[in-house]
Design a protein around this motif. Structure first.
Motif, PDB file in Angstrom:
ATOM      1  N   GLN A   1     -29.368  -8.400  90.588  1.00 23.82           N
ATOM      2  CA  GLN A   1     -29.588  -7.435  91.662  1.00 23.82           C
ATOM      3  C   GLN A   1     -29.435  -6.008  91.156  1.00 23.82           C
ATOM      4  O   GLN A   1     -30.211  -5.110  91.535  1.00 23.82           O
ATOM      5  N   ALA A   2     -28.464  -5.779  90.286  1.00 24.26           N
ATOM      6  CA  ALA A   2     -28.252  -4.441  89.746  1.00 24.26           C
ATOM      7  C   ALA A   2     -29.453  -3.989  88.912  1.00 24.26           C
ATOM      8  O   ALA A   2     -29.862  -2.823  88.969  1.00 24.26           O
TER       9      ALA A   2
ATOM     10  N   MET B   1     -15.073   0.893  97.710  1.00 24.29           N
ATOM     11  CA  MET B   1     -16.282   0.128  98.026  1.00 24.29           C
ATOM     12  C   MET B   1     -17.409   0.396  97.035  1.00 24.29           C
ATOM     13  O   MET B   1     -18.142  -0.521  96.653  1.00 24.29           O
ATOM     14  N   TYR B   2     -17.551   1.661  96.636  1.00 28.02           N
ATOM     15  CA  TYR B   2     -18.653   2.014  95.745  1.00 28.02           C
ATOM     16  C   TYR B   2     -18.220   2.177  94.296  1.00 28.02           C
ATOM     17  O   TYR B   2     -19.061   2.380  93.420  1.00 28.02           O
ATOM     18  N   GLY B   3     -16.919   2.099  94.036  1.00 27.87           N
ATOM     19  CA  GLY B   3     -16.443   2.145  92.653  1.00 27.87           C
ATOM     20  C   GLY B   3     -16.811   3.398  91.913  1.00 27.87           C
ATOM     21  O   GLY B   3     -17.060   3.367  90.703  1.00 27.87           O
ATOM     22  N   ASP B   4     -16.809   4.534  92.626  1.00 25.33           N
ATOM     23  CA  ASP B   4     -17.322   5.754  92.000  1.00 25.33           C
ATOM     24  C   ASP B   4     -16.449   6.250  90.854  1.00 25.33           C
ATOM     25  O   ASP B   4     -16.913   6.992  89.997  1.00 25.33           O
TER      26      ASP B   4
ATOM     27  N   ILE C   1     -21.295  -1.801  88.190  1.00 23.01           N
ATOM     28  CA  ILE C   1     -22.673  -2.186  87.864  1.00 23.01           C
ATOM     29  C   ILE C   1     -23.570  -2.114  89.096  1.00 23.01           C
ATOM     30  O   ILE C   1     -24.637  -2.717  89.121  1.00 23.01           O
ATOM     31  N   GLY C   2     -23.126  -1.375  90.108  1.00 19.20           N
ATOM     32  CA  GLY C   2     -23.937  -1.253  91.308  1.00 19.20           C
ATOM     33  C   GLY C   2     -23.140  -1.594  92.543  1.00 19.20           C
ATOM     34  O   GLY C   2     -21.953  -1.930  92.483  1.00 19.20           O
ATOM     35  N   ALA C   3     -23.806  -1.517  93.688  1.00 19.23           N
ATOM     36  CA  ALA C   3     -23.159  -1.803  94.960  1.00 19.23           C
ATOM     37  C   ALA C   3     -23.944  -2.817  95.786  1.00 19.23           C
ATOM     38  O   ALA C   3     -23.643  -3.018  96.958  1.00 19.23           O
ATOM     39  N   GLY C   4     -24.952  -3.443  95.191  1.00 17.81           N
ATOM     40  CA  GLY C   4     -25.734  -4.432  95.921  1.00 17.81           C
ATOM     41  C   GLY C   4     -26.850  -3.828  96.738  1.00 17.81           C
ATOM     42  O   GLY C   4     -27.997  -4.262  96.674  1.00 17.81           O
ATOM     43  N   LEU C   5     -26.542  -2.806  97.518  1.00 16.94           N
ATOM     44  CA  LEU C   5     -27.539  -2.117  98.331  1.00 16.94           C
ATOM     45  C   LEU C   5     -28.287  -1.069  97.523  1.00 16.94           C
ATOM     46  O   LEU C   5     -29.364  -0.627  97.881  1.00 16.94           O
ATOM     47  N   GLY C   6     -27.699  -0.648  96.455  1.00 13.80           N
ATOM     48  CA  GLY C   6     -28.224   0.350  95.542  1.00 13.80           C
ATOM     49  C   GLY C   6     -27.225   0.460  94.412  1.00 13.80           C
ATOM     50  O   GLY C   6     -26.336  -0.390  94.282  1.00 13.80           O
ATOM     51  N   MET C   7     -27.322   1.505  93.610  1.00 14.84           N
ATOM     52  CA  MET C   7     -26.410   1.606  92.480  1.00 14.84           C
ATOM     53  C   MET C   7     -25.066   2.208  92.893  1.00 14.84           C
ATOM     54  O   MET C   7     -24.034   1.575  92.777  1.00 14.84           O
ATOM     55  N   THR C   8     -25.094   3.432  93.364  1.00 11.16           N
ATOM     56  CA  THR C   8     -23.879   4.080  93.844  1.00 11.16           C
ATOM     57  C   THR C   8     -24.297   5.273  94.678  1.00 11.16           C
ATOM     58  O   THR C   8     -25.494   5.530  94.853  1.00 11.16           O
ATOM     59  N   THR C   9     -23.325   5.986  95.188  1.00  8.12           N
ATOM     60  CA  THR C   9     -23.610   7.144  96.026  1.00  8.12           C
ATOM     61  C   THR C   9     -23.573   8.422  95.201  1.00  8.12           C
ATOM     62  O   THR C   9     -22.797   8.550  94.264  1.00  8.12           O
ATOM     63  N   SER C  10     -24.390   9.375  95.564  1.00  6.87           N
ATOM     64  CA  SER C  10     -24.347  10.675  94.903  1.00  6.87           C
ATOM     65  C   SER C  10     -23.107  11.438  95.357  1.00  6.87           C
ATOM     66  O   SER C  10     -22.481  11.104  96.362  1.00  6.87           O
ATOM     67  N   THR C  11     -22.762  12.474  94.607  1.00  4.33           N
ATOM     68  CA  THR C  11     -21.543  13.227  94.896  1.00  4.33           C
ATOM     69  C   THR C  11     -21.842  14.711  95.080  1.00  4.33           C
ATOM     70  O   THR C  11     -21.086  15.568  94.654  1.00  4.33           O
TER      71      THR C  11
END
Length: 643
Positions: free
Chosen positions: A61-62, A183-186, A196-206
Motif C-alpha cells: 500500500q505504501a 497516528m501519522y508518525g511524523d 512507511i506511510g499512513a495507509g490513506l497516503g504517506m504523511t501530512t505536510s507541516t
C-alpha cells in the motif's frame, strides 16, 4: 494472512500509474523560511523489497501511495497526488480551473497548482470546492487563493462545513493534534524500520494551514450548479467519513467524485486521533444511494485520496464492495452486541466475508477491523460495557501501582513481562509493562523493554496508524515527548471563524475552578457586523449571546467595547485597544484574560502526566498576547492531521 492475499494482482499499480504526466522534481516542498514541509523523495526506499520490519501488505500500500505527480483522470480532469496526505483535483472550465480539495498546507497546495500550470498552462482559479470538513481538504486554500484574490471566486462546500471544520480543528484541536503525532508518525524517520506511510497516503505536510470560508453551501442532494461552465450534480452525505461531506458528478465529463467516502482502504469509523464516532450504517446507505443516484452517467470514479477507478462496471463493483464493508461492520457488530458481547470481545472474533478479506481496497490500512468494531459499539453503548467492576475504576497511575504491587513489585513485574514477550505474547507484555511505566515512569529498564515490545508490534502491523502509534510510542519512551508541530487554530484560520466561534474557542480555555467566584459581563459592540455580543463569566462558565446593535440591552454591561471585527481580532492577538472605544472599566478585560489557559502541545501519552504539568495559565497582564487557542503561534504554523 498476508500469504493469502492476491499479490499477483497488479491492477492497482496499473491504475496508480495511469494518466501520469510529470512528477515534481525534487519532490521536496519548503516554506518561505526554508523549512521542509513535505518530502516525498524520502520514501525512495519503498522501491526495494519488503523487509522483516514491515507487513508486506502495508508495504504494498505504501508503494502505491508514494507515487507522486500530475495525472490525467479524464478529459479536463486532472489530479496532483503524492504531494500531501490528500489529492488535489483540478477541473478545467471555460475560463480557468476549478480546484477541488486544496491539500493541508498553503505551501503544498501552491506547489501542486504550480505543477499543474507548468504542464497545462497558467489557468487562473475560477472556483474552489471543499468535499468535506477535514483539514487536509481545505488547509491549503491560501496557496490556491492568496489573500485578496478570492473576489468573485465561488467557494463551494457541504452545508455545515464551517461549523464542523472548527469543532474538529479548533475546539478539541490541541488534544487531537497531539494524538495525530502518533497516528501519522511524523517524528519517525522515513525508513524500512520507521514511518512507511499512513495507509490513506504517506504523511501530512507541516506547512501553514489556512481557510477561505465557503460562499456557496450545498444544501440538498440533487442540487445542480454550473461553475465556470461546468455542470455539477451533488449528493450530500452527512455523518459518513465527515460530519459534512458530499459526493458529486460531472455529467458532461462522465466523472464521479467520491470525496473520501470510498477510498482504496477500509476507513475509520473512529479515527485514532479522536473525533465524533461516524455512522457506518448511514455511510453504507449513502454509498448505495450513489450507485442508484448517478446510474450509468460516469466512466471514472475518483476520490480525495489514492488513485481513480476506470470503467463504469469496475467503479460500481468498487462502490458495491465499499458499501457492503460498512454495512457488514455495522450490522454484525450490532448482532453480537445484542447477544451480550462487549466491544473488545466482538473485535477479537470478528471476520469479514472471504470476498472482502481478499479485496485490496477493503483492507485495514487506515481504519482497522479491530478499532472500527469497537467504534460501532461505542456509538451505540458508549464507554461502559455494563460490568460494574468497570464503572468506577482507578485512573491509570493508581491502577498501575496496584497491578505492580500484586505482581510482587517492579522487578518481578518486569521479569514476568519479559517472559510474556519472549513467549510471543506481545499484547500482554505491553499491558504489563505499561502498568509498570505508569507506576514508576523513572524505571529505565521498564521503559526500554516497553519500547522494544512496541517496536515489534509496529513492525508487524498491517494498519498504518497502528504502526505509527507503536513506533512513536517507542520513540517517546526513549527520547521524551515530541511536541505537536500543528497549529490548526493559527491567525490564518481564525480570520475565517465567525465571532461566535471565536468566543466559543475562548470559553473552552477558561480555568473554571479558578473563576468560580468571578462575575463579570462585557459587551462587544461590533459596528461592522451591527451586532452586540455579550460575554458573561459566571460560576466559572463563559457564555455569550448576541443581538442587533440597535437593540438596547435590558441591563448595562460593566464594560462595553465599541469596535470592528478587525479590532477584536487585534485584541485577541495582543495588539491592545487601539481605536477601540470603552465605556466602563477596561480592567475587566484584563481580568477575563487572566483566566485563560494555554494548552500543552506535548502532554504525555505513553507515560503519566506529572501533577506539575497542568495547563499553564495566561499571564495576568494586559490583554491576551498568544493565549487564544485559535491565535497561538505565528502565521507560518505547521499542520499535521485531519482524517
Amino acid at each position: 494472512m498476508s500469504s493469502a492475499l492476491p499479490f499477483e494482482d497488479t491492477t492497482d499499480f496499473e491504475n496508480a500509474d495511469r494518466g501520469f504526466i510529470a512528477a515534481l522534481t525534487p519532490a521536496v516542498i519548503k516554506a518561505a523560511d526554508g523549512r521542509v514541509v513535505y518530502d516525498n523523495d524520502a520514501y525512495a526506499f519503498l522501491e526495494g523489497d519488503c523487509p522483516d520490519t514491515a507487513n508486506p501488505s502495508l508495504w504494498r500500500q505504501a508503494r502505491l501511495c508514494a507515487r507522486q505527480g500530475l495525472y490525467r483522470v479524464t478529459d479536463r480532469v486532472y489530479q496532483v497526488r503524492g504531494l500531501d496526505l490528500s489529492n488535489m483535483t483540478l477541473v478545467e472550465g471555460d475560463r480557468g480551473v476549478i480546484v477541488i480539495d486544496p491539500l493541508i498546507s498553503a505551501e503544498t497546495a501552491a506547489a501542486a497548482l504550480a505543477l499543474y500550470r507548468q504542464h497545462r498552462g497558467d489557468r487562473r482559479v475560477t472556483a474552489m470546492i471543499y468535499t468535506h470538513s477535514h483539514g487536509d481538504h481545505f488547509g491549503g486554500a491560501r496557496g490556491v487563493l492568496p489573500p485578496d484574490s478570492e473576489a468573485g471566486v465561488p467557494v463551494l462546500a457541504p452545508a455545515g462545513f464551517l461549523e464542523h471544520a472548527v469543532s474538529e480543528n479548533v475546539y478539541a484541536g490541541n488534544a487531537m493534534t497531539r494524538r495525530a503525532v502518533f497516528m501519522y508518525g511524523d517524528r519517525l524517520p522515513k525508513a524500512p524500520d520507521g514511518q512507511i506511510g499512513a495507509g490513506l497516503g504517506m504523511t501530512t505536510s507541516t506547512g501553514t494551514i489556512t481557510l477561505v470560508p465557503p460562499t456557496l453551501d450545498i444544501t440538498r442532494t440533487g442540487q445542480e450548479e454550473t461553475v465556470d461552465g461546468v455542470r455539477i450534480v451533488f449528493q450530500l452525505t452527512p455523518g459518513t467519513e465527515a460530519p459534512a461531506e458530499m459526493n458529486f458528478l460531472f455529467p458532461d465529463l462522465r466523472a464521479l467524485c467520491l470525496a473520501e467516502n470510498a477510498t482504496h482502504n477500509m476507513h475509520n469509523i473512529l479515527t485514532l486521533r479522536g473525533a465524533v464516532v461516524r455512522d457506518a450504517r448511514i455511510w453504507s446507505r449513502y454509498l448505495d444511494e450513489a450507485i442508484d443516484l448517478f446510474g450509468d452517467d460516469y466512466d471514472v470514479a475518483f476520490a480525495s485520496h489514492h488513485w481513480p477507478t476506470w470503467g463504469h462496471g469496475d467503479a460500481v463493483a468498487f462502490l458495491t464492495a465499499q458499501r457492503d464493508l460498512y454495512a457488514y461492520l455495522h450490522d454484525q457488530t450490532l448482532r453480537l452486541l445484542n447477544e451480550g458481547h462487549t466491544g473488545p470481545e466482538i473485535a477479537e472474533e470478528f471476520r469479514l466475508p472471504p470476498a472482502l478479506e481478499r479485496t485490496w481496497h477493503t483492507r485495514g490500512y487506515y481504519g482497522s477491523l479491530s478499532h472500527n468494531v469497537k467504534a460501532v459499539y461505542q456509538r451505540y453503548l458508549g464507554w461502559f460495557d455494563g460490568n460494574p467492576a468497570h464503572l468506577w475504576e482507578h485512573p491509570p497511575v493508581e491502577q498501575a501501582k496496584r497491578y505492580v504491587d500484586i505482581a510482587g513489585g517492579p522487578q518481578q513485574a518486569l521479569a514476568k513481562a519479559t517472559a510474556y514477550a519472549e513467549a510471543g505474547d506481545l499484547r500482554f507484555a505491553a499491558t504489563l509493562l505499561n502498568h509498570l511505566v505508569f507506576a514508576d515512569p523513572a524505571h529505565t529498564d521498564a521503559r526500554t523493554a516497553l519500547a522494544a515490545v512496541y517496536d515489534r508490534l509496529g513492525h508487524g502491523a498491517e494498519n498504518g496508524p497502528w504502526r505509527n502509534f507503536y513506533l512513536t510510542a517507542a520513540l517517546e519512551l526513549r527520547a521524551g515527548e515530541q511536541p505537536a508541530l500543528l497549529d490548526p487554530t493559527n491567525p490564518q484560520m481564525a480570520v475565517a471563524l465567525t465571532t461566535e466561534m471565536l468566543l466559543d474557542s475562548l470559553a473552552i480555555r477558561i480555568d473554571g475552578p479558578r473563576a468560580w467566584d468571578e462575575d463579570l459581563t462585557i459587551d462587544l459592540a461590533l459596528t461592522d457586523e451591527r451586532r452586540r455580543h455579550r460575554i458573561t463569566l459566571h460560576n466559572g462558565a463563559l457564555t455569550h449571546r448576541s443581538a442587533p446593535l440597535d437593540r438596547a440591552p435590558r441591563t448595562p454591561a460593566a464594560l462595553t467595547l465599541g469596535l470592528t471585527r478587525p479590532q477584536l481580532f487585534g485584541i485577541l492577538t495582543g495588539r491592545g485597544l487601539d481605536g477601540v472605544t470603552t465605556d466602563g472599566d477596561p480592567a475587566l478585560l484584563r481580568r477575563l484574560f487572566s483566566y485563560v489557559t494555554e494548552p500543552d502541545n506535548a502532554f504525555p501519552v505513553v507515560t503519566p502526566r506529572p501533577a506539575a504539568r497542568r495547563s499553564v495559565r495566561a499571564p495576568q497582564v494586559s490583554y491576551m498576547p498568544r493565549s487564544a487557542p485559535y491565535l497561538r503561534g505565528a502565521t507560518g504554523s505547521d499542520s499535521r492531521h485531519f482524517q
